[in-house]
Scaffold this active site. Structure first.
Site, PDB file in Angstrom:
ATOM      1  N   CYS A   1      42.233  24.826  58.342  1.00  0.00           N
ATOM      2  CA  CYS A   1      43.564  25.380  58.158  1.00  0.00           C
ATOM      3  C   CYS A   1      44.504  24.299  57.611  1.00  0.00           C
ATOM      4  O   CYS A   1      44.258  23.762  56.533  1.00  0.00           O
ATOM      5  CB  CYS A   1      44.060  25.980  59.476  1.00  0.00           C
ATOM      6  SG  CYS A   1      45.556  26.983  59.298  1.00  0.00           S
TER       7      CYS A   1
ATOM      8  N   ASP B   1      41.736  35.143  52.006  1.00  0.00           N
ATOM      9  CA  ASP B   1      42.685  34.330  52.767  1.00  0.00           C
ATOM     10  C   ASP B   1      44.113  34.607  52.299  1.00  0.00           C
ATOM     11  O   ASP B   1      44.498  34.270  51.188  1.00  0.00           O
ATOM     12  CB  ASP B   1      42.353  32.849  52.586  1.00  0.00           C
ATOM     13  CG  ASP B   1      43.097  31.952  53.564  1.00  0.00           C
ATOM     14  OD1 ASP B   1      44.070  32.429  54.193  1.00  0.00           O
ATOM     15  OD2 ASP B   1      42.706  30.782  53.704  1.00  0.00           O
TER      16      ASP B   1
ATOM     17  N   HIS C   1      40.721  34.154  56.364  1.00  0.00           N
ATOM     18  CA  HIS C   1      41.065  32.866  56.959  1.00  0.00           C
ATOM     19  C   HIS C   1      40.389  32.723  58.328  1.00  0.00           C
ATOM     20  O   HIS C   1      40.276  33.674  59.088  1.00  0.00           O
ATOM     21  CB  HIS C   1      42.587  32.790  57.118  1.00  0.00           C
ATOM     22  CG  HIS C   1      43.107  31.446  57.473  1.00  0.00           C
ATOM     23  ND1 HIS C   1      43.310  30.451  56.533  1.00  0.00           N
ATOM     24  CD2 HIS C   1      43.476  30.918  58.661  1.00  0.00           C
ATOM     25  CE1 HIS C   1      43.780  29.372  57.133  1.00  0.00           C
ATOM     26  NE2 HIS C   1      43.895  29.634  58.428  1.00  0.00           N
TER      27      HIS C   1
END
Length: 310
Positions: free
Chosen positions: A24, A72, A103
């Site tokens: 991330c 994502d 994600h």
């Protein structure tokens, strides 16, 4: 980040090389570490905001691996396109886009966890770290020793000693094997190591060695003189010879076996022991093994339409 790498490299137990792994926002930091530090390898999963720092790409020094989910929302298609266009052709950069996943696809237990993509990304990440930093193991020798204990000396304790603390084995066609030390030890002791016919032979055909695993192509030969629980469970000995192509995918963690996925054509086994009549069915018996060794053996014999296509 540079200070952390310097401190890591200064530790007495450290061998000099160091890498960065981030998820991330950490994925973006991994990219920036590749641009701003002397890290040997940097791996980023679903980094957020990398497209805003692409002007730094010319400063990348070590290997960079980025795992990018197609869906994502933090990296929309236009951002992904910019990243791929800027970094995709750069030496030392590996970009992987994972179709249909979102994600955090590698976060176990998360809403978007996708095991196949997580496994592929893990394989690629470990490969990058191993390539640049090591350690390097002789997987061929480790696998050969494991097979020696299984089929030659037939020693369960020695076989288990070649594996991690909690390994697993899955024979795909019959779903036999075990998950974890206790279950797999029981399987090896009572249903595998001591349950193969005395004339069992493994004839190697090819071997592919990767960063974390081996793929073995084998010709598996035996005479069905005893019940073989893992291959033909519940089937009394027929006394018939059997030869089947077999593929083993063997994963390692460090210098120990982690898991085995074993594949073969069960229909061919059943034909050869007389439990399946191949007449009228798209299956074959020992011919599959013979053609593996001799590619000049007839092809397309099961395809009635073959004679009409030429």
């Amino acid at each position: 980040m540079a200070a952390s790498l310097a401190l890591l490299r200064s530790l007495p137990e450290q061998q000099g090389k160091a890498g960065v792994l981030g998820f991330c926002m950490g994925g973006k930091l991994a990219y920036l570490a590749a641009c701003r530090t002397d890290a040997d390898v940097c791996v980023g999963y679903y980094g957020v905001g990398i497209e805003q720092r692409l002007e730094e790409a010319d400063r990348i020094q070590g290997r960079l691996v980025l795992h990018i989910p197609e869906l994502d929302g933090f990296c929309p298609p236009e951002a992904r396109s910019r990243i791929v266009e800027t970094l995709g052709a750069r030496p030392g950069c590996e970009l992987y886009v994972y179709p249909g996943v979102d994600h955090a696809f590698a976060r176990l237990g998360g809403d978007h966890y996708h095991k196949p993509s997580a496994l592929m990304a893990h394989e690629r990440s470990v490969a990058a770290f191993r390539r640049e930093m090591g350690p390097h193991y002789d997987f061929s020798a480790l696998w050969d020793k494991h097979c020696e204990y299984e089929f030659a000396t037939r020693n369960v304790a020695d076989t288990m000693a070649t594996m991690v603390a909690e390994p697993y084995v899955n024979h795909i066609p019959t779903m036999t094997g075990g998950v974890g030390h206790a279950m797999l030890s029981r399987f090896y002791q009572h249903h595998f190591v001591n349950s193969n016919p005395p004339d069992t032979r493994l004839v190697p055909i090819s071997r592919t060695v990767g960063a974390t695993q081996i793929v073995d192509e084998i010709l598996f030969r035996f005479t069905h003189t005893c019940e073989i629980d893992w291959l033909l469970p519940g089937v009394a000995p027929t006394g018939r010879p059997v030869e089947i192509p077999l593929v083993a995918i063997v994963k390692f963690r460090g210098d120990k076996l982690y898991h085995e996925h074993i594949y073969w054509d069960q229909a061919s086994v059943l034909v050869q022991v007389g439990l399946l009549d191949p007449k009228g069915l798209p299956v074959a018996g020992v011919e599959t093994a013979r053609k593996l060794l001799d590619e000049t053996q007839p092809s397309n014999t099961l395809m009635a339409a073959w004679s009409r296509s030429g």
